[in-house]
Design an enzyme around this catalytic site. Structure first.
Site, PDB file in Angstrom:
ATOM      1  N   GLY A 152     -10.489 -11.130  15.437  1.00 57.02           N
ATOM      2  CA  GLY A 152     -11.765 -10.675  14.894  1.00 57.02           C
ATOM      3  C   GLY A 152     -12.335  -9.513  15.690  1.00 57.02           C
ATOM      4  O   GLY A 152     -13.410  -9.002  15.388  1.00 57.02           O
TER       5      GLY A 152
ATOM      6  N   GLN B   1     -10.738  -6.647  15.920  1.00 59.39           N
ATOM      7  CA  GLN B   1     -10.362  -5.395  15.235  1.00 59.39           C
ATOM      8  C   GLN B   1     -11.592  -4.832  14.505  1.00 59.39           C
ATOM      9  O   GLN B   1     -12.465  -5.607  14.101  1.00 59.39           O
ATOM     10  CB  GLN B   1      -9.187  -5.611  14.258  1.00 59.39           C
ATOM     11  CG  GLN B   1      -9.457  -6.435  13.016  1.00 59.39           C
ATOM     12  CD  GLN B   1      -9.223  -7.919  13.198  1.00 59.39           C
ATOM     13  OE1 GLN B   1      -9.499  -8.476  14.249  1.00 59.39           O
ATOM     14  NE2 GLN B   1      -8.749  -8.593  12.160  1.00 59.39           N
TER      15      GLN B   1
ATOM     16  N   GLU C 195       2.865   4.829   3.474  1.00 59.81           N
ATOM     17  CA  GLU C 195       3.810   5.938   3.297  1.00 59.81           C
ATOM     18  C   GLU C 195       3.753   6.488   1.874  1.00 59.81           C
ATOM     19  O   GLU C 195       3.958   7.678   1.649  1.00 59.81           O
ATOM     20  CB  GLU C 195       5.241   5.502   3.645  1.00 59.81           C
ATOM     21  CG  GLU C 195       5.433   5.099   5.109  1.00 59.81           C
ATOM     22  CD  GLU C 195       5.356   6.265   6.101  1.00 59.81           C
ATOM     23  OE1 GLU C 195       4.869   7.357   5.756  1.00 59.81           O
ATOM     24  OE2 GLU C 195       5.784   6.059   7.259  1.00 59.81           O
ATOM     25  N   GLY C 196       3.458   5.606   0.900  1.00 64.67           N
ATOM     26  CA  GLY C 196       3.277   6.080  -0.475  1.00 64.67           C
ATOM     27  C   GLY C 196       2.134   7.083  -0.544  1.00 64.67           C
ATOM     28  O   GLY C 196       2.246   8.161  -1.140  1.00 64.67           O
TER      29      GLY C 196
ATOM     30  N   ASP D 114      -1.652  -4.926  11.353  1.00 67.22           N
ATOM     31  CA  ASP D 114      -3.083  -4.723  11.100  1.00 67.22           C
ATOM     32  C   ASP D 114      -3.659  -3.678  12.061  1.00 67.22           C
ATOM     33  O   ASP D 114      -3.595  -3.872  13.282  1.00 67.22           O
ATOM     34  CB  ASP D 114      -3.788  -6.076  11.311  1.00 67.22           C
ATOM     35  CG  ASP D 114      -5.143  -6.133  10.640  1.00 67.22           C
ATOM     36  OD1 ASP D 114      -5.500  -5.158   9.953  1.00 67.22           O
ATOM     37  OD2 ASP D 114      -5.837  -7.148  10.805  1.00 67.22           O
TER      38      ASP D 114
ATOM     39  N   TYR E 212       2.262   1.099   1.020  1.00 66.46           N
ATOM     40  CA  TYR E 212       0.971   1.718   0.706  1.00 66.46           C
ATOM     41  C   TYR E 212       0.772   2.972   1.563  1.00 66.46           C
ATOM     42  O   TYR E 212       0.524   4.065   1.046  1.00 66.46           O
ATOM     43  CB  TYR E 212      -0.141   0.719   0.961  1.00 66.46           C
ATOM     44  CG  TYR E 212      -1.536   1.195   0.609  1.00 66.46           C
ATOM     45  CD1 TYR E 212      -1.937   1.322  -0.714  1.00 66.46           C
ATOM     46  CD2 TYR E 212      -2.460   1.504   1.606  1.00 66.46           C
ATOM     47  CE1 TYR E 212      -3.230   1.734  -1.038  1.00 66.46           C
ATOM     48  CE2 TYR E 212      -3.755   1.911   1.290  1.00 66.46           C
ATOM     49  CZ  TYR E 212      -4.135   2.023  -0.034  1.00 66.46           C
ATOM     50  OH  TYR E 212      -5.414   2.437  -0.349  1.00 66.46           O
TER      51      TYR E 212
ATOM     52  N   ARG F  17      -9.647  -8.408   0.040  1.00 69.94           N
ATOM     53  CA  ARG F  17     -10.182  -7.526   1.089  1.00 69.94           C
ATOM     54  C   ARG F  17     -11.315  -8.244   1.829  1.00 69.94           C
ATOM     55  O   ARG F  17     -11.909  -9.195   1.322  1.00 69.94           O
ATOM     56  CB  ARG F  17     -10.649  -6.203   0.480  1.00 69.94           C
ATOM     57  CG  ARG F  17      -9.456  -5.309   0.222  1.00 69.94           C
ATOM     58  CD  ARG F  17      -9.832  -3.978  -0.348  1.00 69.94           C
ATOM     59  NE  ARG F  17      -9.960  -4.003  -1.784  1.00 69.94           N
ATOM     60  CZ  ARG F  17     -10.120  -2.926  -2.540  1.00 69.94           C
ATOM     61  NH1 ARG F  17     -10.173  -1.740  -1.974  1.00 69.94           N
ATOM     62  NH2 ARG F  17     -10.216  -3.029  -3.846  1.00 69.94           N
ATOM     63  N   VAL F  18     -11.594  -7.762   3.021  1.00 68.15           N
ATOM     64  CA  VAL F  18     -12.419  -8.569   3.924  1.00 68.15           C
ATOM     65  C   VAL F  18     -13.839  -8.788   3.405  1.00 68.15           C
ATOM     66  O   VAL F  18     -14.372  -9.896   3.497  1.00 68.15           O
ATOM     67  CB  VAL F  18     -12.386  -7.979   5.359  1.00 68.15           C
ATOM     68  CG1 VAL F  18     -13.123  -6.652   5.460  1.00 68.15           C
ATOM     69  CG2 VAL F  18     -12.928  -8.975   6.346  1.00 68.15           C
TER      70      VAL F  18
END
Ligand code: NAD
Ligand code: UDP
Length: 313
Positions: free
Chosen positions: A206, A208, A146-147, A272, A144, A185-186
């Site tokens: 948690g 982060q 680097e794309g 992450d 994702y 997703r969160v």
């Protein structure tokens, strides 16, 4: 009336964008392969004669005459983009080449929905557009990250080499109605878990952080960027600079839903990012844009949406 192509138009952000563009009096062509998007997100637009839906995979060339292209096609949730990582790279890179080639041929403006993931696990905090990032090129998020980085490169090279009229937005975590309930997703995870009385799954400590932007604000920023003069090409950060730990988010969701769910701690996700917060000075100055919906209000609207979705399913 402008004719506008939205790739990924049946997805979370794409569906809101299609709706806004139609409401502003444009003709909208929505292109999607339904990998993570759904017809349900756009079914309410189907009766509009100025809305057109095309099933197409952006990794294959596509020809149409339009004035503007919003390139949103790409799975955005780690679970989905890691499901078939080679396809994720193809979607970002071949998709960008196909849309840039189209824009070059028809002299359309083309906007890339890039991401804060180009900053990787940032060593500079908060992140300005001038930061080059700290991205693992061979990890599980790299397909994702680097794309999307390569897509930015392509956008700037088509601009330099072929004068293609480009705009690059770097979008930070955005949430709201039309997120898929199992998107992973969160924000959607925590709300669905809270509403169903299931455990709230925090990955890692948690501690982060993320900075969460409500979808309506984000869409407004994207449209403002598209409407700028040709000399404004970005990249421009779009996001809400209010930063929260994931633990704070979990507690707020529990509070707003009144749920009795327990918080549980699972192993941290690979690579992450520890922190993420946009500097949005450029968006403020150039686009006269800043978010207006703060987390509590945006979560309330999103919770209401998921309550209805859960009742429906
Ligand atoms: P989403 O997964 O809901 O939407 C992506 C859409 O693209 C889906 O409808 C999917 O079916 C479609 N799609 C995927 N691969 C395709 C392909 N090969 N051909 C055609 N269509 C394809 O995700 P979203 O949150 O709406 O994200 C939209 C865009 O914004 C993505 O490019 C994403 O990288 C970017 N972005 C989103 C966020 C966020 O927090 N929501 C943050 C940064 C960047
Ligand atoms: N996360 C979490 N529990 C979940 C889903 C995500 O703790 O059920 C964490 C994830 O590890 C990351 C943060 O929430 O630290 C944001 O994750 P998301 O997938 O929403 O976005 P991204 O990592 O791409 O910013």
């Amino acid at each position: 009336m402008k004719k506008i192509l939205v790739t990924g138009g049946a997805g979370f952000l794409g569906s809101h964008l299609c709706e806004r563009l139609l409401n502003e009096g444009n003709e909208v062509i929505c292109l999607d392969n339904y990998f993570t998007g759904s017809k349900r997100n756009i079914v309410h637009l189907m009766d509009n004669p100025y809305f057109e839906l095309i099933r197409h995979d952006i990794t294959a060339p596509f020809f149409i005459e339009v004035d503007e292209i919003f390139n949103l096609a790409c799975p955005a949730s780690p679970i989905h983009y890691q499901y078939n990582p080679i396809k994720t790279v193809k979607t970002s890179v071949m998709g960008a080449i196909n849309m840039l080639g189209l824009a070059k041929r028809i002299r359309a403006k083309v906007l890339q929905s890039s991401t804060s993931e180009v900053y990787g696990d940032p060593n500079v905090h908060p992140q300005p557009e001038s930061y080059w990032g700290n991205v693992n090129p061979i990890g599980i998020r790299s397909c994702y990250d680097e794309g999307k980085r390569c897509a930015e490169t392509l956008f700037f090279d088509y601009h330099r080499q072929n004068n293609v009229r480009i705009k690059v937005a770097r979008i930070f975590n955005t949430y709201g109605p039309h997120m898929h309930p199992h998107d992973g997703r969160v924000v959607s995870n925590f709300i669905v878990q809270a509403l169903k009385g299931e455990d709230i799954t925090i990955y890692g400590s948690g501690e982060q952080t993320r900075s969460f932007c409500y979808c309506d604000d984000l869409i407004d920023g994207l449209i403002r960027l598209m409407n700028t003069d040709d000399n404004i090409i970005g990249p421009i950060n779009l996001g809400n600079p209010n930063e929260f730990t994931i633990k704070e988010l979990a507690e707020l969701v529990l509070d707003l839903t009144g749920s009795k769910s327990k918080i549980v701690y699972n192993p941290a996700a690979g690579d992450d990012p520890r922190q993420r917060q946009p500097i949005i000075d450029q968006a403020k100055e150039i686009l006269h844009w800043q978010p207006t919906v703060q987390l509590k209000e945006g979560l309330q609207k999103t919770i209401q949406y998921f309550e209805e979705e859960i009742r429906r399913i």
